[in-house]
Design a protein around this motif. Structure first.
Motif, short mmCIF file in Angstrom:
data_model
loop_
_atom_site.label_atom_id
_atom_site.label_comp_id
_atom_site.label_asym_id
_atom_site.label_seq_id
_atom_site.Cartn_x
_atom_site.Cartn_y
_atom_site.Cartn_z
N ASN A 82 0.87 -1.18 0.00
CA ASN A 82 0.00 0.00 0.00
C ASN A 82 0.91 1.23 0.00
OD1 ASN A 82 -1.58 2.20 0.74
ND2 ASN A 82 -2.67 1.16 2.38
N LEU A 83 0.95 1.96 -1.11
CA LEU A 83 1.82 3.13 -1.21
C LEU A 83 1.06 4.40 -0.86
CD1 LEU A 83 3.88 2.55 -4.48
CD2 LEU A 83 4.41 1.86 -2.13
N THR A 84 1.70 5.27 -0.10
CA THR A 84 1.10 6.58 0.14
C THR A 84 0.98 7.34 -1.19
OG1 THR A 84 1.28 8.67 1.34
CG2 THR A 84 3.33 7.67 0.58
N ALA A 85 -0.08 8.12 -1.31
CA ALA A 85 -0.19 9.07 -2.41
C ALA A 85 -0.52 10.44 -1.83
CB ALA A 85 -1.26 8.64 -3.42
N GLY A 86 -0.07 10.64 -0.58
CA GLY A 86 -0.40 11.86 0.13
C GLY A 86 0.62 12.98 -0.01
N MET A 87 1.70 12.74 -0.73
CA MET A 87 2.71 13.79 -0.89
C MET A 87 2.31 14.74 -2.02
SD MET A 87 4.87 12.71 1.44
CE MET A 87 6.46 13.48 1.15
N GLY A 88 2.76 15.97 -1.92
CA GLY A 88 2.52 16.92 -3.00
C GLY A 88 1.31 17.80 -2.80
N GLY A 89 0.80 17.88 -1.56
CA GLY A 89 -0.34 18.74 -1.28
C GLY A 89 -0.08 19.74 -0.17
N ASP A 90 1.19 20.04 0.08
CA ASP A 90 1.55 20.91 1.21
C ASP A 90 1.62 22.37 0.77
OD1 ASP A 90 1.84 18.64 2.85
OD2 ASP A 90 3.90 18.36 2.19
N TRP A 91 0.89 23.21 1.49
CA TRP A 91 0.92 24.65 1.22
C TRP A 91 1.27 25.40 2.49
CZ3 TRP A 91 0.63 27.99 -2.82
CH2 TRP A 91 0.41 29.34 -2.52
N VAL A 92 2.30 26.22 2.40
CA VAL A 92 2.69 27.10 3.51
C VAL A 92 2.74 28.51 2.96
CG1 VAL A 92 4.42 27.61 5.27
CG2 VAL A 92 4.08 25.25 4.51
N PRO A 103 8.43 28.84 2.14
CA PRO A 103 9.26 27.65 2.33
C PRO A 103 8.46 26.50 2.92
CG PRO A 103 10.39 29.61 3.12
CD PRO A 103 8.99 30.03 2.80
N GLY A 104 8.66 25.29 2.36
CA GLY A 104 7.91 24.12 2.81
C GLY A 104 6.75 23.76 1.91
N THR A 105 6.38 24.67 0.99
CA THR A 105 5.29 24.38 0.06
C THR A 105 5.72 23.34 -0.97
OG1 THR A 105 4.29 26.57 0.30
CG2 THR A 105 3.78 25.37 -1.72
N ASP A 106 4.86 22.38 -1.22
CA ASP A 106 5.10 21.35 -2.24
C ASP A 106 3.76 21.00 -2.85
OD1 ASP A 106 6.28 19.38 -3.84
OD2 ASP A 106 5.99 17.84 -2.30
N MET A 107 3.35 21.74 -3.86
CA MET A 107 2.04 21.55 -4.48
C MET A 107 2.21 21.08 -5.92
SD MET A 107 -0.59 22.06 -2.54
CE MET A 107 -1.79 22.14 -3.86
N ILE A 108 1.60 19.92 -6.23
CA ILE A 108 1.66 19.37 -7.58
C ILE A 108 0.28 18.85 -7.97
CG2 ILE A 108 4.10 18.77 -7.50
CD1 ILE A 108 3.31 15.95 -6.67
N GLY A 109 0.12 18.50 -9.23
CA GLY A 109 -1.16 18.03 -9.72
C GLY A 109 -1.37 16.54 -9.50
N PRO A 110 -2.58 16.04 -9.83
CA PRO A 110 -2.93 14.65 -9.54
C PRO A 110 -2.05 13.63 -10.24
CG PRO A 110 -4.63 15.72 -10.86
CD PRO A 110 -3.71 16.79 -10.39
N GLU A 111 -1.69 13.87 -11.51
CA GLU A 111 -0.86 12.91 -12.22
C GLU A 111 0.51 12.77 -11.56
OE1 GLU A 111 -4.07 13.98 -14.99
OE2 GLU A 111 -2.73 15.15 -13.73
N GLU A 112 1.09 13.90 -11.15
CA GLU A 112 2.40 13.85 -10.52
C GLU A 112 2.31 13.24 -9.12
OE1 GLU A 112 6.36 16.66 -9.87
OE2 GLU A 112 4.50 17.53 -10.66
N ARG A 113 1.23 13.48 -8.42
CA ARG A 113 1.05 12.87 -7.10
C ARG A 113 1.01 11.35 -7.19
NH1 ARG A 113 -3.08 16.34 -3.19
NH2 ARG A 113 -2.53 18.42 -3.94
N LEU A 114 0.60 10.85 -8.35
CA LEU A 114 0.48 9.41 -8.54
C LEU A 114 1.57 8.82 -9.42
CD1 LEU A 114 -3.39 9.10 -9.05
CD2 LEU A 114 -2.08 8.32 -7.07
N ALA A 115 2.61 9.59 -9.71
CA ALA A 115 3.65 9.09 -10.63
C ALA A 115 4.27 7.80 -10.12
CB ALA A 115 4.72 10.16 -10.82
N HIS A 116 4.54 7.71 -8.83
CA HIS A 116 5.16 6.51 -8.27
C HIS A 116 4.19 5.34 -8.23
CE1 HIS A 116 3.03 8.41 -5.00
NE2 HIS A 116 3.17 7.34 -4.26
N VAL A 117 2.89 5.63 -8.10
CA VAL A 117 1.88 4.57 -8.12
C VAL A 117 1.80 3.96 -9.52
CG1 VAL A 117 -0.57 4.05 -7.81
CG2 VAL A 117 0.59 5.61 -6.23
N LYS A 118 1.81 4.81 -10.55
CA LYS A 118 1.82 4.31 -11.93
C LYS A 118 3.06 3.49 -12.19
CE LYS A 118 1.37 5.87 -16.72
NZ LYS A 118 1.27 7.05 -17.63
#
Length: 296
Positions: A82-92, A103-118
């Motif tokens: 079970n892989l996390t897909a929770g990275m890439g939604g951090d906003w500061v 600093p600390g913000t890491d915001m990306i879209g859905p395809e990139e959030r799931l790149a490792h899952v694919k």
């Protein structure tokens, strides 16, 4: 009461715990070894994050995920990944201009959030079903409805089961909408996440209230953090659910005694057995959850 319990072990997470315990996995090899250790101790599912081997901080690098997953698979250890897909939604927000990322913000879209899952195609990946004030600072975790619907669509196309992680009742409400829209295959799989500041509190009353809002036929598990990990696991079993333990959520076995992932799995399996139940095997978990590796 659930007498046939699926045990998940969340082996590392992305939090700042590596300086608090030497047992928290950092490298892909350590993450894989922790997943294998958890499976041998009785976990059916291993929930995996990866960390930057140099800094120990949480990472979403697909290459690190692939290395860890390949190591688990090469070991021939039977465990549901079970892989996390929770990275890439951090906003500061920026201190100078709150309209801009700081600093600390890491915001990306859905395809990139799931790149490792694919890349890895695990049997399960998490799907954090909403936005949350995270801790006492300015950090916000953001998952908007269009992002979540797209992520659900992609995982459905790939045959990966989304674990619907819900941190409050509004998250359940939205997850149910995705179920009704046909974006989540039956049976939906929920994780009731308790104790995370500032989501739902880790109490039996809160767990029962959240369970009452789940759609008919849903499979569900729950966890608490720190000293509440085992009490919330026992409550989940008593209320008919499954459980999650592991060093992502708690680094202690007893007061003053640091745990390993195997320690925590063995402890919760003992609790389940003392309550009259048993921990399911990985294959039994696949069958119960309707994963792509389920018996026909």
């Amino acid at each position: 009461m659930n007498f046939e319990v699926i045990v998940t072990c969340a082996v590392t997470g992305a939090g700042a715990t590596t300086d608090k315990s030497p047992h928290v996995p950092v490298t892909p090899q350590e993450v894989a070894d922790a997943a294998i250790e958890a499976a041998e101790a009785g976990a059916a599912i291993a929930h995996l994050h990866v960390r930057d081997p140099e800094t120990g901080q949480g990472s979403r690098d697909p290459a690190l995920f692939k290395e860890a997953v390949d190591l688990v698979r090469a070991s021939d250890t039977d465990v549901v990944i079970n892989l996390t897909a929770g990275m890439g939604g951090d906003w500061v927000p920026s201190k100078e201009d709150p309209a801009l990322p700081g600093p600390g913000t890491d915001m990306i879209g859905p395809e990139e959030r799931l790149a490792h899952v694919k890349e890895c195609l695990p049997e399960i990946c998490s799907l954090d079903c909403g936005t949350l004030n995270f801790g006492n600072g300015d950090e916000i975790y953001i998952s908007t409805p269009p992002t979540l619907r797209r992520m659900a669509q992609l995982t459905q196309e790939w045959g990966v089961k989304p674990e619907l992680e819900v941190f409050d009742l509004g998250h359940i409400r939205f997850a149910k909408a995705m179920v009704e829209e046909g974006l989540i295959d039956a049976p939906p799989m929920f994780q009731l996440c308790l104790g995370i500041p500032w989501g739902a509190d880790q109490t039996v009353e809160t767990m029962a209230a959240m369970k009452a809002q789940l759609p008919p036929g849903a499979s569900w598990a729950s966890f608490g953090i720190s000293r509440y990990q085992m009490p919330m696991a026992a409550a989940a079993v008593a209320l008919g659910g499954n459980v999650r333990v592991g060093l992502e959520d708690n680094i202690w076995l007893d007061k003053g005694k640091l745990a390993t992932n195997g320690d925590l799995v063995r402890r919760v399996v003992e609790i389940i057995e003392r309550m009259g139940g048993r921990a399911l095997t990985p294959q039994e978990a696949r069958n119960k959850l309707g994963l792509r590796g389920a018996d026909a």
